[in-house]
Write a protein that holds these residues in place. Structure first.
Motif, PDB file in Angstrom:
ATOM      1  N   ASP A 142      -4.751  15.046   5.113  1.00 30.00           N
ATOM      2  CA  ASP A 142      -5.083  13.925   6.008  1.00 30.00           C
ATOM      3  C   ASP A 142      -4.925  14.286   7.481  1.00 30.00           C
ATOM      4  O   ASP A 142      -5.147  13.432   8.347  1.00 30.00           O
ATOM      5  CB  ASP A 142      -4.158  12.732   5.726  1.00 30.00           C
ATOM      6  CG  ASP A 142      -4.538  12.014   4.453  1.00 30.00           C
ATOM      7  OD1 ASP A 142      -5.582  12.372   3.870  1.00 30.00           O
ATOM      8  OD2 ASP A 142      -3.785  11.109   4.041  1.00 30.00           O
ATOM      9  N   GLU A 175      -1.397  16.065   0.116  1.00 35.51           N
ATOM     10  CA  GLU A 175      -2.284  14.977   0.525  1.00 35.51           C
ATOM     11  C   GLU A 175      -2.102  14.644   2.012  1.00 35.51           C
ATOM     12  O   GLU A 175      -3.069  14.473   2.752  1.00 35.51           O
ATOM     13  CB  GLU A 175      -1.920  13.750  -0.317  1.00 35.51           C
ATOM     14  CG  GLU A 175      -3.020  12.772  -0.582  1.00 35.51           C
ATOM     15  CD  GLU A 175      -2.470  11.649  -1.445  1.00 35.51           C
ATOM     16  OE1 GLU A 175      -2.393  10.519  -0.933  1.00 35.51           O
ATOM     17  OE2 GLU A 175      -2.078  11.914  -2.604  1.00 35.51           O
ATOM     18  N   ARG A 181      10.860   9.136  -3.398  1.00 45.11           N
ATOM     19  CA  ARG A 181       9.506   8.629  -3.156  1.00 45.11           C
ATOM     20  C   ARG A 181       9.551   7.392  -2.259  1.00 45.11           C
ATOM     21  O   ARG A 181       8.716   7.220  -1.360  1.00 45.11           O
ATOM     22  CB  ARG A 181       8.824   8.315  -4.481  1.00 45.11           C
ATOM     23  CG  ARG A 181       8.011   9.488  -4.991  1.00 45.11           C
ATOM     24  CD  ARG A 181       8.069   9.642  -6.482  1.00 45.11           C
ATOM     25  NE  ARG A 181       7.495   8.524  -7.199  1.00 45.11           N
ATOM     26  CZ  ARG A 181       7.713   8.284  -8.502  1.00 45.11           C
ATOM     27  NH1 ARG A 181       8.475   9.098  -9.202  1.00 45.11           N
ATOM     28  NH2 ARG A 181       7.172   7.240  -9.080  1.00 45.11           N
ATOM     29  N   ALA A 230       7.776   6.771   1.304  1.00 41.91           N
ATOM     30  CA  ALA A 230       7.013   5.574   1.648  1.00 41.91           C
ATOM     31  C   ALA A 230       7.532   4.972   2.944  1.00 41.91           C
ATOM     32  O   ALA A 230       6.774   4.539   3.816  1.00 41.91           O
ATOM     33  CB  ALA A 230       7.117   4.550   0.513  1.00 41.91           C
ATOM     34  N   LYS A 276       2.727   4.918   9.799  1.00 41.79           N
ATOM     35  CA  LYS A 276       1.624   5.853  10.005  1.00 41.79           C
ATOM     36  C   LYS A 276       1.913   6.871  11.108  1.00 41.79           C
ATOM     37  O   LYS A 276       1.165   6.980  12.090  1.00 41.79           O
ATOM     38  CB  LYS A 276       0.330   5.094  10.324  1.00 41.79           C
ATOM     39  CG  LYS A 276      -0.073   4.197   9.172  1.00 41.79           C
ATOM     40  CD  LYS A 276      -1.404   3.525   9.397  1.00 41.79           C
ATOM     41  CE  LYS A 276      -1.808   2.744   8.165  1.00 41.79           C
ATOM     42  NZ  LYS A 276      -2.648   1.581   8.469  1.00 41.79           N
ATOM     43  N   GLU A 288       2.337   1.711  -3.385  1.00 40.81           N
ATOM     44  CA  GLU A 288       1.308   2.168  -4.313  1.00 40.81           C
ATOM     45  C   GLU A 288       1.084   3.675  -4.149  1.00 40.81           C
ATOM     46  O   GLU A 288       0.968   4.412  -5.132  1.00 40.81           O
ATOM     47  CB  GLU A 288       0.004   1.414  -4.030  1.00 40.81           C
ATOM     48  CG  GLU A 288      -1.165   1.913  -4.858  1.00 40.81           C
ATOM     49  CD  GLU A 288      -1.919   0.752  -5.471  1.00 40.81           C
ATOM     50  OE1 GLU A 288      -2.282  -0.156  -4.698  1.00 40.81           O
ATOM     51  OE2 GLU A 288      -2.104   0.758  -6.697  1.00 40.81           O
ATOM     52  N   ARG A 289       1.050   4.107  -2.925  1.00 37.16           N
ATOM     53  CA  ARG A 289       0.785   5.512  -2.656  1.00 37.16           C
ATOM     54  C   ARG A 289       1.821   6.442  -3.271  1.00 37.16           C
ATOM     55  O   ARG A 289       1.514   7.549  -3.693  1.00 37.16           O
ATOM     56  CB  ARG A 289       0.772   5.721  -1.143  1.00 37.16           C
ATOM     57  CG  ARG A 289       0.396   7.110  -0.763  1.00 37.16           C
ATOM     58  CD  ARG A 289      -0.078   7.156   0.652  1.00 37.16           C
ATOM     59  NE  ARG A 289      -0.745   8.423   0.894  1.00 37.16           N
ATOM     60  CZ  ARG A 289      -1.114   8.819   2.091  1.00 37.16           C
ATOM     61  NH1 ARG A 289      -0.906   8.056   3.129  1.00 37.16           N
ATOM     62  NH2 ARG A 289      -1.718   9.973   2.233  1.00 37.16           N
ATOM     63  N   LEU A 294       2.030  14.823  -3.011  1.00 36.60           N
ATOM     64  CA  LEU A 294       2.022  13.898  -1.867  1.00 36.60           C
ATOM     65  C   LEU A 294       1.946  14.658  -0.548  1.00 36.60           C
ATOM     66  O   LEU A 294       1.188  14.289   0.365  1.00 36.60           O
ATOM     67  CB  LEU A 294       3.317  13.094  -1.877  1.00 36.60           C
ATOM     68  CG  LEU A 294       3.235  11.645  -2.328  1.00 36.60           C
ATOM     69  CD1 LEU A 294       4.633  11.100  -2.528  1.00 36.60           C
ATOM     70  CD2 LEU A 294       2.476  10.829  -1.299  1.00 36.60           C
ATOM     71  N   ALA A 308       0.834  -1.206   0.000  1.00 36.89           N
ATOM     72  CA  ALA A 308       0.000   0.000   0.000  1.00 36.89           C
ATOM     73  C   ALA A 308       0.867   1.254   0.000  1.00 36.89           C
ATOM     74  O   ALA A 308       0.590   2.222  -0.730  1.00 36.89           O
ATOM     75  CB  ALA A 308      -0.922  -0.002   1.214  1.00 36.89           C
ATOM     76  N   ALA A 309       1.948   1.225   0.805  1.00 41.06           N
ATOM     77  CA  ALA A 309       2.837   2.394   0.863  1.00 41.06           C
ATOM     78  C   ALA A 309       3.508   2.615  -0.480  1.00 41.06           C
ATOM     79  O   ALA A 309       3.644   3.754  -0.941  1.00 41.06           O
ATOM     80  CB  ALA A 309       3.878   2.194   1.960  1.00 41.06           C
ATOM     81  N   LYS A 346       4.662   0.790  -6.957  1.00 44.80           N
ATOM     82  CA  LYS A 346       4.256  -0.597  -6.753  1.00 44.80           C
ATOM     83  C   LYS A 346       4.803  -1.504  -7.858  1.00 44.80           C
ATOM     84  O   LYS A 346       5.217  -2.639  -7.595  1.00 44.80           O
ATOM     85  CB  LYS A 346       2.733  -0.688  -6.711  1.00 44.80           C
ATOM     86  CG  LYS A 346       2.248  -2.008  -6.119  1.00 44.80           C
ATOM     87  CD  LYS A 346       0.749  -2.059  -5.985  1.00 44.80           C
ATOM     88  CE  LYS A 346       0.326  -3.396  -5.421  1.00 44.80           C
ATOM     89  NZ  LYS A 346      -1.115  -3.540  -5.413  1.00 44.80           N
TER      90      LYS A 346
END
Lengths: 242, 248, 224
Positions: A186, A182, A145, A149, A155, A123-124, A179, A120-121, A128
């Motif tokens: 969040d 984003e 990047r 990640a 988190k 992909e973000r 990023l 998931a990290a 991926k």
């Protein structure tokens, strides 16, 4: 609790030997704020970030992160901190996936979730497809990047970014900025140093400028990079191109 | 402005020059007394003759060095606990004085060994470990000089100074554990292969005790004190330079 | 599993995997060790008796210098991309970082030493490949790598850099070397255990002291 600043420094001083770098810095950063920290080379902005992250010991003064004293109680906040630096903090001999799996082990993430969280990290940050390629083969922007990640994997809710734009070309900067916005949306708290002023109005809600080891400016950024550059020149006595 | 760092306090501490001069005078007198006793008062060894008289300084120098290196350990531990620069200066003084005393120890031993063992030097475990001890502390000085950042230098020097003490303990212990050294142990039981041991009569014992006391309790502290004083001046010069550059 | 053991394991496995990919350390160390053994065999044209006396010195000098090469590389790998910062930021004890790096270095050095034993047995016609010698090898390389990992973390932060490690490490490691060389010679010359057993005691004592001190001080060495 929500009123209390996430990051707070009081009378923070740091000297390397006889050379003072920070001379009494007081900063409060509330939860969820995106703060840009500016200053010339040697103004102490990297040092301030390293002290907040617990990597460098202050000579004098108090630092709390999430209410814990740094560096004495740093072990309580390590999980809440994500750090991105101009160095990539990844192992070139390992694949992207292996780098993150190593980080997951260091942060003691549950083994059952590790695989999915790593993917998931990746992909973000758009890596991926390259999960199983060696980090050595990555471009500077891709390494950065991957580094992000890595910083987000556990988190954390506070992100410390030391010159994250260094060495990135225009498209890579744009990806990074997207990023970061984003993360801000969040609800993360972000503290970023940079000397590329053009990114600041796009990202930050607040600008701090360090000059000769003290906090010389604390305000919302001008929306125009040129105006910000003028402010910067006025405060530090140095010109910088926006 | 600049927060007062511990180094500032150390560099501007009162320097007690009067007391240091008095101590130096006492040390000089006591040293001459010890020298005179070693040369004139102590009985001549029946077998080894006058060269045996070197041993009073040989032992004194070793234990002086031992105390100086122990000061380095104390200084290192205290520096890491308090981060006060004065402890680093203390540790550094211990190393420099200890190295000089160790050289005196090696030189007197070597001069003694020429007639007694018929060689200046031999690769005996005891002699080897004493030589290693000197090398460790020379390495300490080299590690120090390779680090520009003062705080880093003090931290690394403290750690290295503590590790280095293992060579001192090793030198002391090896003669007791290892039976294959030819170095005699004058105090306690030595090795069965030891060559050049001798029995001491009362004039010899008195002379030895006095000389040991002079080297350990007077000479070593005096030298260290002068060295600390010198370092404090050097630090003040550096500080003024930085203050001057800051203004300019 | 405790936090400590898990972190040590993660760092150790990471080093194994990185080394498996690059073969950077083992390759350099092994080549150096082979060259060193060959150079010594030319330089010391020894008769059979002298060989038994001198060979443990050849073995240990080779192992120590090979370990210096490996230690410098291993610690430098953590510094190149700032990885050591990432390790220090992780919620793990500093001593665990040290111990994980140390274990990997120890394994590499011990493997090089273990490869040398049969090789030197053949080249010098002296029976080095035996269990007591292997035991000494493990104990001796333990102390060298435990101090070497700490000192390399220090020396790589200095101006002089890699060249300073042998100068800082060799005198600290010499008591270990003296013990291992004497004990190895004792085994090779079939001397009674009483003659060399004391050295093994000294060796283990120094190993223990160095391990405790180095683990305690790693945090001091990497802080700023």
């Amino acid at each position: 609790m929500s009123e209390r600043p996430v990051i707070q420094t009081r009378g923070l001083s740091k000297a390397f030997g006889f050379l003072p770098v920070l001379r009494g810095v007081d900063v409060d950063i509330p939860r969820g704020q995106f703060v840009a920290l500016l200053g010339a080379n040697g103004s102490g902005k990297s040092t301030l970030l390293r002290i907040i992250s617990g990597l460098t010991k202050p000579t004098q003064g108090q630092v709390t992160v999430g209410g814990w004293h740094i560096p004495d109680e740093a072990q309580h906040v390590r999980r809440q901190l994500g750090v991105v630096s101009h160095k990539s903090l990844v192992y070139p001999q390992l694949t992207a996936y292996e780098n993150l799996r190593f980080a997951a082990r260091l942060y003691a993430l549950p083994a059952a979730e590790t695989h999915e969280r790593v993917l998931a990290a990746l992909e973000r940050v758009g890596l991926k497809r390259r999960a199983h390629q060696l980090a050595r083969t990555f471009s500077r922007g891709m390494q950065q990047r991957l580094s992000i990640a890595r910083a987000l994997l556990h988190k954390p809710h506070i992100l410390l970014l030391d010159e994250p734009h260094t060495g990135l070309d225009q498209p890579a900067c744009a990806t990074l900025n997207a990023l970061l916005r984003e993360m801000h949306a969040d609800g993360h708290t972000l503290l970023m140093t940079t000397h590329q002023l053009e990114h600041v109005p796009l990202l930050a809600q607040r600008v701090l400028i360090l000059a000769r080891g003290v906090l010389a400016h604390d305000a919302a950024p001008e929306s125009d990079p040129v105006a910000l550059a003028q402010t910067y020149a006025r405060v530090t006595g140095e010109s910088i191109h926006a | 402005m600049t927060a007062a760092s511990p180094s500032v306090a150390a560099a501007s501490a009162p320097n007690h020059l009067g007391r240091l001069k008095a101590l130096t005078a006492v040390t000089a007198v006591a040293f001459l007394l010890g020298l005179g006793m070693a040369l004139a008062y102590a009985g001549t060894d029946a077998i080894q003759g006058n060269v045996q008289r070197l041993f009073y300084f040989h032992m004194g120098a070793f234990f002086g060095a031992f105390v100086a290196f122990a000061c380095t350990v104390v200084g290192g531990v205290q520096y890491l606990r308090t981060r006060n620069v004065k402890w680093d200066t203390f540790a550094l003084a211990g190393v420099e004085v200890g190295v000089v005393l160790s050289f005196i120890n090696l030189a007197t031993g070597s001069i003694w060994a020429r007639p007694i063992w018929n060689t200046w030097w031999t690769w005996d475990p005891r002699l080897t470990s004493a030589a290693v001890m000197v090398l460790v502390y020379i390495a300490y000085l080299m590690v120090r000089s390779g680090i520009e950042n003062r705080d880093t230098r003090h931290r690394f020097a403290a750690v290295y100074g503590i590790l280095a003490f293992s060579s001192v303990v090793f030198t002391l212990v090896v003669i007791r554990i290892r039976p294959d050294t030819i170095h005699p142990a004058v105090i306690g039981t030595g090795a069965q292969d030891a060559q050049g041991g001798f029995a001491m009569n009362s004039s010899m014992t008195t002379t030895l005790l006095l000389n040991m006391a002079v080297w350990v309790f007077l000479l070593t502290p005096t030298l260290m004190w002068w060295r600390i004083r010198l370092q404090n001046y050097a630090d003040r010069v550096t500080q003024r330079k930085i203050a001057y550059m800051e203004q300019g | 599993m405790t936090v400590f053991a898990r972190a040590v394991g993660a760092i150790f496995l990471k080093d194994m995997r990185a080394e498996w990919r690059s073969r950077e350390l083992i390759g350099v160390m092994l080549l150096f060790a082979l060259l060193s053994v060959l150079v010594f065999s030319f330089a010391l044209e020894l008769d059979r008796l002298a060989r038994r006396e001198a060979i443990s010195g050849v073995l240990w000098v080779t192992v120590v210098f090979a370990s210096v090469l490996g230690l410098n590389r291993s610690v430098a790998q953590e510094r190149e991309n700032g990885n050591v910062d990432a390790l220090l930021l992780a919620p793990i004890p500093r001593a665990a970082i040290f111990f994980g790096k140390f274990l990997a270095n120890w394994l590499f050095t011990a493997v090089i030493g273990a490869l040398l034993l049969p090789l030197m047995t053949v080249l010098y016609n002296v029976t080095l490949a035996s269990l007591p010698v292997l035991g000494l090898l493990l104990a001796g390389t333990w102390g060298i790598c435990v101090t070497g990992t700490l000192l390399a973390s220090m020396t790589l932060q200095t101006r002089v850099g890699e060249a300073l490690l042998p100068i800082a490490l060799l005198p600290i490691a010499l008591p270990l070397l003296l013990g291992t060389v004497r004990a190895t010679t004792g085994i090779l010359t079939d001397a009674p255990v009483n003659d060399w057993g004391g050295w093994v005691g000294i060796l283990l004592g120094i190993d223990l002291f160095y391990t405790v001190v180095c683990m305690a001080f790693y945090g001091v060495v990497v802080e700023e």
